[in-house]
Design a protein around this motif. Structure first.
Motif, PDB file in Angstrom:
ATOM      1  N   ARG A   1      28.211  37.891  11.126  1.00 34.45           N
ATOM      2  CA  ARG A   1      27.236  37.336  12.060  1.00 34.45           C
ATOM      3  C   ARG A   1      27.241  38.181  13.322  1.00 34.45           C
ATOM      4  NH1 ARG A   1      24.030  34.881  13.492  1.00 34.45           N
ATOM      5  NH2 ARG A   1      24.567  32.925  14.462  1.00 34.45           N
ATOM      6  N   ARG A   2      26.068  38.548  13.793  1.00 32.40           N
ATOM      7  CA  ARG A   2      25.947  39.344  15.005  1.00 32.40           C
ATOM      8  C   ARG A   2      25.469  38.425  16.131  1.00 32.40           C
ATOM      9  NH1 ARG A   2      23.040  45.065  16.175  1.00 32.40           N
ATOM     10  NH2 ARG A   2      24.676  45.751  14.776  1.00 32.40           N
ATOM     11  N   ILE A   3      26.345  38.219  17.126  1.00 32.39           N
ATOM     12  CA  ILE A   3      26.013  37.333  18.240  1.00 32.39           C
ATOM     13  C   ILE A   3      25.590  38.195  19.436  1.00 32.39           C
ATOM     14  CG2 ILE A   3      26.834  35.455  19.727  1.00 32.39           C
ATOM     15  CD1 ILE A   3      26.931  34.813  16.702  1.00 32.39           C
ATOM     16  N   GLY A   4      24.419  37.927  19.950  1.00 35.08           N
ATOM     17  CA  GLY A   4      23.899  38.700  21.078  1.00 35.08           C
ATOM     18  C   GLY A   4      24.662  38.417  22.358  1.00 35.08           C
ATOM     19  N   ILE A   5      24.902  39.470  23.127  1.00 37.70           N
ATOM     20  CA  ILE A   5      25.509  39.311  24.453  1.00 37.70           C
ATOM     21  C   ILE A   5      24.395  39.535  25.469  1.00 37.70           C
ATOM     22  CG2 ILE A   5      27.246  40.185  26.076  1.00 37.70           C
ATOM     23  CD1 ILE A   5      28.504  38.961  23.582  1.00 37.70           C
ATOM     24  N   LEU A   6      24.063  38.483  26.206  1.00 41.70           N
ATOM     25  CA  LEU A   6      22.980  38.552  27.168  1.00 41.70           C
ATOM     26  C   LEU A   6      23.368  39.440  28.351  1.00 41.70           C
ATOM     27  CD1 LEU A   6      20.193  37.263  27.714  1.00 41.70           C
ATOM     28  CD2 LEU A   6      21.401  35.455  28.960  1.00 41.70           C
ATOM     29  N   ARG A   7      24.544  39.201  28.898  1.00 39.56           N
ATOM     30  CA  ARG A   7      24.981  39.957  30.073  1.00 39.56           C
ATOM     31  C   ARG A   7      26.470  39.785  30.301  1.00 39.56           C
ATOM     32  NH1 ARG A   7      22.516  37.446  35.372  1.00 39.56           N
ATOM     33  NH2 ARG A   7      24.438  38.153  36.325  1.00 39.56           N
ATOM     34  N   ALA A   8      27.026  40.672  31.121  1.00 40.45           N
ATOM     35  CA  ALA A   8      28.399  40.514  31.600  1.00 40.45           C
ATOM     36  C   ALA A   8      28.403  40.985  33.047  1.00 40.45           C
ATOM     37  CB  ALA A   8      29.369  41.331  30.755  1.00 40.45           C
ATOM     38  N   HIS A   9      28.975  40.175  33.921  1.00 44.68           N
ATOM     39  CA  HIS A   9      29.019  40.578  35.325  1.00 44.68           C
ATOM     40  C   HIS A   9      30.362  40.233  35.950  1.00 44.68           C
ATOM     41  CE1 HIS A   9      27.681  36.319  35.957  1.00 44.68           C
ATOM     42  NE2 HIS A   9      28.527  36.421  36.966  1.00 44.68           N
ATOM     43  N   LEU A  10      30.640  40.910  37.057  1.00 45.79           N
ATOM     44  CA  LEU A  10      31.911  40.708  37.763  1.00 45.79           C
ATOM     45  C   LEU A  10      31.716  39.682  38.877  1.00 45.79           C
ATOM     46  CD1 LEU A  10      33.725  44.058  38.658  1.00 45.79           C
ATOM     47  CD2 LEU A  10      34.791  41.956  37.857  1.00 45.79           C
ATOM     48  N   GLU A  11      32.712  38.866  39.072  1.00 44.93           N
ATOM     49  CA  GLU A  11      32.689  37.933  40.198  1.00 44.93           C
ATOM     50  C   GLU A  11      34.116  37.565  40.558  1.00 44.93           C
ATOM     51  OE1 GLU A  11      30.342  34.781  38.432  1.00 44.93           O
ATOM     52  OE2 GLU A  11      32.144  33.682  37.879  1.00 44.93           O
ATOM     53  N   GLU A  12      34.266  36.826  41.649  1.00 44.69           N
ATOM     54  CA  GLU A  12      35.616  36.460  42.057  1.00 44.69           C
ATOM     55  C   GLU A  12      35.873  34.989  41.754  1.00 44.69           C
ATOM     56  OE1 GLU A  12      35.989  36.870  46.278  1.00 44.69           O
ATOM     57  OE2 GLU A  12      34.087  35.888  46.656  1.00 44.69           O
ATOM     58  N   ASP A  13      37.128  34.678  41.484  1.00 44.26           N
ATOM     59  CA  ASP A  13      37.523  33.304  41.197  1.00 44.26           C
ATOM     60  C   ASP A  13      37.695  32.546  42.513  1.00 44.26           C
ATOM     61  OD1 ASP A  13      38.213  31.103  39.727  1.00 44.26           O
ATOM     62  OD2 ASP A  13      39.887  32.048  38.665  1.00 44.26           O
ATOM     63  N   ALA A  14      37.705  31.219  42.416  1.00 40.17           N
ATOM     64  CA  ALA A  14      37.980  30.364  43.576  1.00 40.17           C
ATOM     65  C   ALA A  14      39.472  30.025  43.591  1.00 40.17           C
ATOM     66  CB  ALA A  14      37.142  29.098  43.484  1.00 40.17           C
ATOM     67  N   GLY A  15      39.912  29.301  44.606  1.00 44.48           N
ATOM     68  CA  GLY A  15      41.297  28.846  44.658  1.00 44.48           C
ATOM     69  C   GLY A  15      41.487  27.609  43.794  1.00 44.48           C
ATOM     70  N   LYS A  16      42.575  26.882  44.054  1.00 41.60           N
ATOM     71  CA  LYS A  16      42.859  25.683  43.260  1.00 41.60           C
ATOM     72  C   LYS A  16      43.001  24.454  44.158  1.00 41.60           C
ATOM     73  CE  LYS A  16      45.225  27.521  39.218  1.00 41.60           C
ATOM     74  NZ  LYS A  16      46.518  27.872  38.642  1.00 41.60           N
ATOM     75  N   ASN A  17      42.456  23.324  43.646  1.00 43.34           N
ATOM     76  CA  ASN A  17      42.647  22.037  44.327  1.00 43.34           C
ATOM     77  C   ASN A  17      43.693  21.246  43.583  1.00 43.34           C
ATOM     78  OD1 ASN A  17      40.321  22.169  46.112  1.00 43.34           O
ATOM     79  ND2 ASN A  17      39.169  22.129  44.203  1.00 43.34           N
ATOM     80  N   LEU A  18      44.613  20.647  44.319  1.00 37.82           N
ATOM     81  CA  LEU A  18      45.538  19.709  43.677  1.00 37.82           C
ATOM     82  C   LEU A  18      45.282  18.343  44.283  1.00 37.82           C
ATOM     83  CD1 LEU A  18      47.156  22.605  43.797  1.00 37.82           C
ATOM     84  CD2 LEU A  18      48.945  21.189  42.825  1.00 37.82           C
ATOM     85  N   HIS A  19      45.284  17.347  43.411  1.00 38.40           N
ATOM     86  CA  HIS A  19      44.924  16.016  43.906  1.00 38.40           C
ATOM     87  C   HIS A  19      46.113  15.068  43.822  1.00 38.40           C
ATOM     88  CE1 HIS A  19      40.814  17.354  44.009  1.00 38.40           C
ATOM     89  NE2 HIS A  19      40.881  17.713  42.756  1.00 38.40           N
TER      90      HIS A  19
ATOM     91  N   ASN B   1      45.821  31.146  46.456  1.00 39.14           N
ATOM     92  CA  ASN B   1      46.350  32.359  45.817  1.00 39.14           C
ATOM     93  C   ASN B   1      45.398  32.932  44.771  1.00 39.14           C
ATOM     94  OD1 ASN B   1      48.656  32.459  47.303  1.00 39.14           O
ATOM     95  ND2 ASN B   1      49.994  31.586  45.735  1.00 39.14           N
ATOM     96  N   ARG B   2      44.713  32.053  44.024  1.00 38.50           N
ATOM     97  CA  ARG B   2      43.818  32.528  42.967  1.00 38.50           C
ATOM     98  C   ARG B   2      42.487  33.042  43.525  1.00 38.50           C
ATOM     99  NH1 ARG B   2      41.870  28.403  38.346  1.00 38.50           N
ATOM    100  NH2 ARG B   2      40.353  27.944  39.971  1.00 38.50           N
ATOM    101  N   ALA B   3      42.157  32.652  44.759  1.00 42.75           N
ATOM    102  CA  ALA B   3      40.856  33.034  45.329  1.00 42.75           C
ATOM    103  C   ALA B   3      40.742  34.548  45.403  1.00 42.75           C
ATOM    104  CB  ALA B   3      40.690  32.422  46.717  1.00 42.75           C
ATOM    105  N   GLY B   4      39.665  35.080  44.852  1.00 38.99           N
ATOM    106  CA  GLY B   4      39.448  36.521  44.886  1.00 38.99           C
ATOM    107  C   GLY B   4      39.919  37.244  43.632  1.00 38.99           C
ATOM    108  N   THR B   5      40.466  36.507  42.657  1.00 40.06           N
ATOM    109  CA  THR B   5      40.875  37.109  41.380  1.00 40.06           C
ATOM    110  C   THR B   5      39.644  37.617  40.632  1.00 40.06           C
ATOM    111  OG1 THR B   5      42.746  35.609  41.227  1.00 40.06           O
ATOM    112  CG2 THR B   5      42.006  36.607  39.168  1.00 40.06           C
TER     113      THR B   5
END
Lengths: 101, 496
Positions: free
Chosen positions: B120-138, B149-153
């Motif tokens: 099966r051939r699955i189409g890839i529409l796009r791939a782009h770079l972005e940064e991750d956010a941090g983490k919330n603990l509740h 710490n994770r922000a900007g990964t």
């Protein structure tokens, strides 16, 4: 030009987490209409053959190598926070309104 | 996908996949990744979003992304820019996420998977770079605790076409994609650590009475196990068909699309929020970052680091070395391990024996140490000689196990170790006969069975062979021992 009406002002205020009262909404609507109307004169120019500008500088490809640089300490990072818990920032509880990468 | 009495249904799934890149530092600053220690200990003015801080792009993150794009047969954009995606959330210190909006760095590719119904051939529409956010603990009542710490990964977001029509196919796609990106070395790909997050967009086409209806799309957020991907899709398929049956207005454009979460304990998806009205992120170009132009030379340079991909490698190993597809897949699963295997073949290791030792001996030792086979630190030449020694009968299989274990952390050759450990097989027939004498003397009953009881003969002979191996301390050669025992028994039988 997009018409600036009160509902648009309220929408933008919500996105910006602002809570203007009715009088403020009315005055912002008037002011924003004038400002956007002023900028709207740019639409008189024919820009069909002009490439969109992604950046005002002609610079391209500014990189850094993947090398670790010293970070500030956790103490320094949270030092100015209004509230903290150990080295966490402490904020009012947030319900997930759907941000995230 | 299935047929009721009067309706036909077809599942439609596309994926958004976030891949955490294996760079040493964040996307736009030099803060170290691989956090997990003290909260907020890997921060600087850039990733904290302090005024006046200037981000600078990590070249390695871009190269990894281009490499992934090439492996997915994408077109690599000659020109990209950075955009701000604005929203307010406490784990997003700048109040915007830096991303690529309308000009992704890679687009229009595909990825092939093997399924029950063929390739099966699955189409890839796009791939782009972005940064991750941090983490919330509740974990504090009434408050949220924020760790940035994770922000900007760096995250590579891969978006597929909605071309998957079966939960099992989705499972295969996700596992194969994870193998591919870890193979490329662009991510560590550890699911438990959230280094790959899968978000299926799911709806169903329902055909009845010649008309097709489509249910609203639900996006299941942040799945980080393959099993939950499959289960969530199965669940959504049944839920959506059920909801449509009980409300024929449950249709795309009539009802809002929604975000849902997966509750692994209950095995259900849970409504999170409706996407009534489009999200308004007010994207605009980031003035702090200059655009990236990618030349053909750059692409070619990255292409040089593109390894032979797993599917092609499995095919080659099955053809060249006559391995089964299953065995070849087991070897190819880890790139360093596969490289080591091929180096050992290259160094003269006999393929079949090496293969057996790889999957039985080495894999077991690696498993004991929670490492990969390559991670054991045993060189390809040692592996090749051990396989050759085993094949020639210089050592037997049990001895080879012991030598393999001794090779870990040793700089001695398998030959030296075999001698030192007294594991060189004895090919001398006189010595073997002496061991057989001893075994026969100790086990008269078994000898009797082997000679005169047709029912028990085979088992008894096997038992005697085992006894000879035991008495010899594992040094007897199984083939020679077997032949001599057989001859001796035949002689006893003819004597009556």
């Amino acid at each position: 030009m997009a018409e600036i009406d009160e509902s648009l002002v309220r929408h933008v205020a919500t996105l910006a987490r602002l809570k203007p009262d009715d009088a403020e909404v009315a005055s912002m609507t008037r002011e924003l209409t004038r400002i956007v109307g002023y900028i709207d004169c740019l639409n008189e120019l024919d820009t069909d053959s002009v490439e969109p500008m992604a950046h005002p500088l002609a610079l391209r490809n500014v990189f850094r190598a993947d090398e670790v640089r010293a970070s500030i300490s956790a103490e320094e990072a949270v030092g100015n926070a209004p509230e903290r818990e150990r080295t966490f920032f402490k904020v009012p509880k947030v319900l997930d309104t759907g941000g995230g990468a | 996908m299935s047929t009721d009495a009067e309706i036909q249904t077809r599942l439609i799934v596309g994926f958004e996949i976030h891949v955490q890149l294996a760079t040493k530092t964040k996307l736009f600053c030099g803060c170290a990744l691989g956090f997990g220690e003290t909260p907020n200990s890997a921060l600087c003015p850039v990733c904290m979003g302090l005024p006046g801080a200037l981000p600078v792009l990590n070249r390695q993150a871009y190269d990894y992304s281009v490499l992934t794009g090439l492996a997915l047969d994408c077109e690599i954009a000659e020109f990209t820019k950075w955009d701000r995606k604005s929203y307010y959330y406490p784990d997003l210190p700048k109040n915007y996420q830096t991303s690529q909006y309308d000009l992704p760095l890679a687009s229009n590719g595909h990825f092939e998977i093997e399924t029950k119904s063929g390739t099966r051939r699955i189409g890839i529409l796009r791939a782009h770079l972005e940064e991750d956010a941090g983490k919330n603990l509740h974990d504090v009542p009434g408050c949220s605790l924020i760790d940035l710490n994770r922000a900007g990964t760096p995250l590579l977001e891969i978006v597929t076409q909605p071309e998957i029509h079966d939960p099992e196919e989705a499972y295969t796609f996700c596992t194969e994609l994870q193998k591919l990106v870890t193979y490329l070395g662009v991510t560590h790909g550890i699911m438990q650590k959230g280094q790959m997050r899968f978000e299926p967009n799911i709806n169903v086409a329902i055909t009845t009475g010649g008309t097709e209806y489509r249910t609203p799309i639900s996006e299941v957020k942040n799945l980080n196990s393959f099993r939950s991907v499959r289960s969530a899709i199965e669940y959504e398929f049944h839920r959506q068909v059920h909801d449509w049956k009980s409300d024929n207005g449950y249709l795309i454009k009539e009802r809002p699309n929604e975000n849902r979460g997966w509750d692994d304990d209950k095995g259900v998806t849970v409504f999170q929020r409706s996407k009534e009205g489009a999200d308004d992120y007010r994207y605009f170009p980031d003035p702090d970052l200059v655009p990236v132009t990618v030349t053909q030379d750059w692409v070619n340079e990255v292409r040089l680091s593109l390894p032979e991909l797993p599917a092609a490698r499995i095919k080659r190993l099955t053809t060249d070395l006559k391995l089964t597809t299953e065995d070849a897949a087991a070897i190819v699963a880890n790139r360093a391990t596969a490289d080591l295997f091929e180096a050992a073949i290259e160094a003269g290791g006999p393929a079949t024996t090496l293969m057996k030792q790889y999957l039985n001996v080495w894999a077991k030792l690696a498993n004991d140490q929670d490492a990969s086979i390559a991670g054991l630190g045993v060189g390809h030449e040692a592996m090749a000689s051990l396989a050759a020694m085993t094949e020639k009968g210089v050592v037997n299989a049990t001895a080879a196990n012991k030598i393999a274990e001794a090779l870990i952390g040793s700089d001695k050759s398998p030959e030296t170790l075999a001698e030192e450990m007294g594991l060189i097989a004895v090919l001398d027939e006189d010595q073997t006969e002496k061991w057989i004498d001893e075994a026969f003397a100790e086990n008269a009953d078994a000898v009797k069975d082997a000679v005169s009881s047709p029912k028990k003969a085979k088992k008894a002979a096997g038992f005697l062979r085992g006894q000879v191996m035991r008495i010899s301390g594992g040094k007897a050669n199984p083939k020679i021992t077997g032949d001599l025992i057989e001859a001796r028994l035949a002689e006893l039988a003819s004597e009556g």
